[in-house]
Design an enzyme around this catalytic site. Structure first.
Site, PDB file in Angstrom:
ATOM      1  N   ASP A 148       0.853  -1.190   0.000  1.00  0.00           N
ATOM      2  CA  ASP A 148       0.000   0.000   0.000  1.00  0.00           C
ATOM      3  C   ASP A 148       0.888   1.239   0.000  1.00  0.00           C
ATOM      4  O   ASP A 148       1.031   1.929   1.003  1.00  0.00           O
ATOM      5  CB  ASP A 148      -0.926  -0.022   1.212  1.00  0.00           C
ATOM      6  N   ASN A 226      -7.589  -1.851   7.920  1.00  0.00           N
ATOM      7  CA  ASN A 226      -7.556  -0.867   9.012  1.00  0.00           C
ATOM      8  C   ASN A 226      -7.754   0.567   8.530  1.00  0.00           C
ATOM      9  O   ASN A 226      -7.522   1.513   9.281  1.00  0.00           O
ATOM     10  CB  ASN A 226      -6.236  -0.973   9.783  1.00  0.00           C
ATOM     11  N   HIS A 227      -8.193   0.749   7.296  1.00  0.00           N
ATOM     12  CA  HIS A 227      -8.420   2.093   6.777  1.00  0.00           C
ATOM     13  C   HIS A 227      -9.729   2.663   7.310  1.00  0.00           C
ATOM     14  O   HIS A 227     -10.697   1.926   7.504  1.00  0.00           O
ATOM     15  CB  HIS A 227      -8.421   2.080   5.250  1.00  0.00           C
ATOM     16  N   GLU A 230     -12.905   9.265  10.038  1.00  0.00           N
ATOM     17  CA  GLU A 230     -13.627   9.442  11.292  1.00  0.00           C
ATOM     18  C   GLU A 230     -13.626  10.892  11.757  1.00  0.00           C
ATOM     19  O   GLU A 230     -12.702  11.657  11.470  1.00  0.00           O
ATOM     20  CB  GLU A 230     -13.025   8.550  12.382  1.00  0.00           C
ATOM     21  N   PRO A 370      -2.150   7.399  15.269  1.00  0.00           N
ATOM     22  CA  PRO A 370      -3.457   7.014  15.801  1.00  0.00           C
ATOM     23  C   PRO A 370      -3.374   5.827  16.749  1.00  0.00           C
ATOM     24  O   PRO A 370      -2.404   5.067  16.739  1.00  0.00           O
ATOM     25  CB  PRO A 370      -4.234   6.646  14.532  1.00  0.00           C
ATOM     26  N   SER A 372      -6.628   3.364  18.205  1.00  0.00           N
ATOM     27  CA  SER A 372      -7.556   2.403  17.611  1.00  0.00           C
ATOM     28  C   SER A 372      -8.897   3.104  17.449  1.00  0.00           C
ATOM     29  O   SER A 372      -8.977   4.324  17.632  1.00  0.00           O
ATOM     30  CB  SER A 372      -7.706   1.174  18.507  1.00  0.00           C
ATOM     31  N   MET A 373      -9.945   2.361  17.149  1.00  0.00           N
ATOM     32  CA  MET A 373     -11.247   2.998  16.954  1.00  0.00           C
ATOM     33  C   MET A 373     -11.820   3.606  18.243  1.00  0.00           C
ATOM     34  O   MET A 373     -12.776   4.373  18.190  1.00  0.00           O
ATOM     35  CB  MET A 373     -12.245   2.016  16.343  1.00  0.00           C
ATOM     36  N   HIS A 394       3.973   4.426  13.195  1.00  0.00           N
ATOM     37  CA  HIS A 394       2.851   4.941  12.391  1.00  0.00           C
ATOM     38  C   HIS A 394       1.515   4.702  13.070  1.00  0.00           C
ATOM     39  O   HIS A 394       0.475   5.084  12.553  1.00  0.00           O
ATOM     40  CB  HIS A 394       2.860   4.322  10.992  1.00  0.00           C
TER      41      HIS A 394
END
EC number: 6.5.1.8
Length: 481
Positions: A148, A226-227, A230, A370, A372-373, A394
């Site tokens: 990616d 994991n894209h 939000e 970042p 997590s969600m 990252h």
């Protein structure tokens, strides 16, 4: 005087052969001779074409000349790794799995390796481990960059009261749903306009020519895994001169995705070429490299950079759509990428720094790391630490493989975790549940010497690939009928 502009058609007309040399010549001349008369530039290009050997020592024209020289066949023997690899630093080693460590030790033994480091979010990957940083001399490793290509984080900070995320939740939810598409094969019926799609490499390199149509239909999409895109709360404790945002709480729009099918095809195509040219031991096979002074290496370099520009364009399309709906411009946009290779200086030498699942953290370079969600992520400023080859993590990094997460995490556990943190999840699956990731705060503690924290981002409305109606929601609806 207007800037120089040369087309591939004009180069072919003076005898330049089909292939990467056309794109290379265009890029070099338009950058290095941008204020020179076009007639002079074309005469110079004719001279290089007629006698390329005469220009092999030229600081600027050598790259063009090398593309025009007769090909030399590579040796077919297997290459050996160095017995002792280069030294590299590991950050947060107690939280890194042994398979990732082994991959980094293998990469350190490559004959082209110069420097390296392993980030605290590291885990097993293909070629370099995720979280691996490797500097090489005159060589680029396609799987050291990753599939990616140019995957990145992009954060827009808006001067909007975060309370609106609750008060107008349906509005923000709708905007996430309409701004992008998720799924590995997702394509728009109508393509977006962006200058990246006019890049002449799409029409010069056969591989890219065949990928152009699909890339255009995927422009502004977000992929799977994991894209995410939000909305959340940005908090700045005190104003930092580099970030330039006053202390306070704001609405943030954060996106994470990469170069879609374009990057994957480039990575796989050039990895096969690299493996065929550099026969390495089996455990190092995916670390095969291309030299930057050979045709395939320069071709990959150009394609990789285009994929990075394309990934950035995808984010900007998404953020511009939402900015339009919000009716305002962001106060600040922060963007940083991983899965890429950069030309940098290392101890006075020109090197290629691969950061696979790691981001640049040079002095005062901004980035987003970042969690997590549900976990808060951080806006950071690099310290320029040589021990990490000017790099940082990252993200939080995976604690569980996707299959293990699917087997060990329940829908009820995910539901309870989302409720605990007040997060609305659109899409997403058990493989991306917060429990599948390392503790972001532990990761940040392991890299205090690499970055300074200048702000935070806490997710509130999260959109990912997967069904927007969860199994537990569906069950509740059925029970209510």
């Amino acid at each position: 005087m207007s800037k120089l502009k040369i087309s591939g058609k004009e180069l072919r007309a003076i005898g330049y052969p089909e292939g990467p040399v056309i794109s290379i010549a265009m890029n070099i001349m338009q950058k290095q001779y941008k204020h020179t008369a076009k007639e002079e530039v074309m005469e110079l290009l004719k001279a290089v074409l007629a006698s390329p050997a005469n220009y092999l020592d030229d600081a600027v024209l050598a790259l063009i000349a090398k593309q025009l020289m007769p090909e030399e066949k590579e040796s077919e023997g297997e290459l050996s790794l160095n017995q002792n690899g280069i030294q590299f630093n590991v950050f947060g080693s107690e939280h890194i799995e042994q398979s990732a460590m082994h991959q980094m030790y293998t990469a350190a033994k490559l004959p082209v390796a110069v420097a390296g480091a392993l980030m605290p979010d590291a885990h097993h990957g293909y070629g370099l481990p995720i979280g691996g940083v490797l500097a090489t001399e005159n060589a680029v490793i396609p799987y050291g960059v990753g599939v990616d290509i140019g995957c990145r984080m992009c954060l827009s900070i808006y001067d909007i009261d975060p309370k609106e995320l609750v008060q107008r939740e349906s509005f923000f939810t709708r905007e996430l749903g309409e701004a992008t598409l998720f799924g590995s094969g997702a394509q728009f019926k109508q393509s977006e306009d962006h200058e990246v799609m006019d890049n002449e490499l799409f029409f010069e390199l056969p591989l890219l020519k065949n990928l152009h149509g699909r890339a255009w239909k995927q422009l502004g999409s977000s992929g799977s895994g994991n894209h995410f895109v939000e909305f959340g709360v940005v908090e700045v404790a005190e104003k930092d001169e580099v970030l330039g945002v006053a202390a306070g709480k704001y609405v943030g729009l954060l996106s994470h995705s990469g170069s879609r099918a374009l990057g994957a095809n480039i990575a796989n195509y050039y990895t096969k070429i690299a493996i065929s040219k550099r026969r390495l031991p089996q455990d190092a096979k995916n670390l095969a490299w291309l030299n930057l002074d050979e045709e395939e290496g320069m071709e990959y370099w150009l394609a990789m950079n285009l994929a990075g520009d394309y990934a950035s364009a995808c984010h900007h399309v998404i953020h511009n759509k939402i900015a339009k709906q919000l009716g305002r411009r962001p106060m600040k946009m922060v963007e940083n990428h991983h899965n890429f290779a950069w030309k940098e200086k290392w101890e006075g030498r020109d090197v290629i720094v691969h950061r696979k699942g790691a981001t640049p953290a040079g002095k005062d370079i901004l980035g987003i790391i970042p969690g997590s969600m549900t976990a808060t992520g951080y806006i950071v400023k690099g310290k320029g630490e040589a021990a990490s080859v000017n790099s940082a993590s990252h993200g939080a990094g995976r604690l569980m493989s996707r299959s293990k997460a699917m087997q060990s995490i329940t829908h009820n556990a995910l539901k309870d975790e989302l409720k605990k943190y007040g997060v609305k999840l659109l899409g997403g699956g058990l493989d991306e549940a917060p429990f599948a990731y390392k503790d972001i705060n532990v990761v940040m503690q392991s890299q205090q010497s690499l970055v300074d924290v200048v702000g935070s981002f806490t997710p509130k409305i999260v959109k990912m690939d997967g069904p927007s109606i969860k199994p537990w929601q569906k069950s509740r609806e059925v029970e209510g009928e």
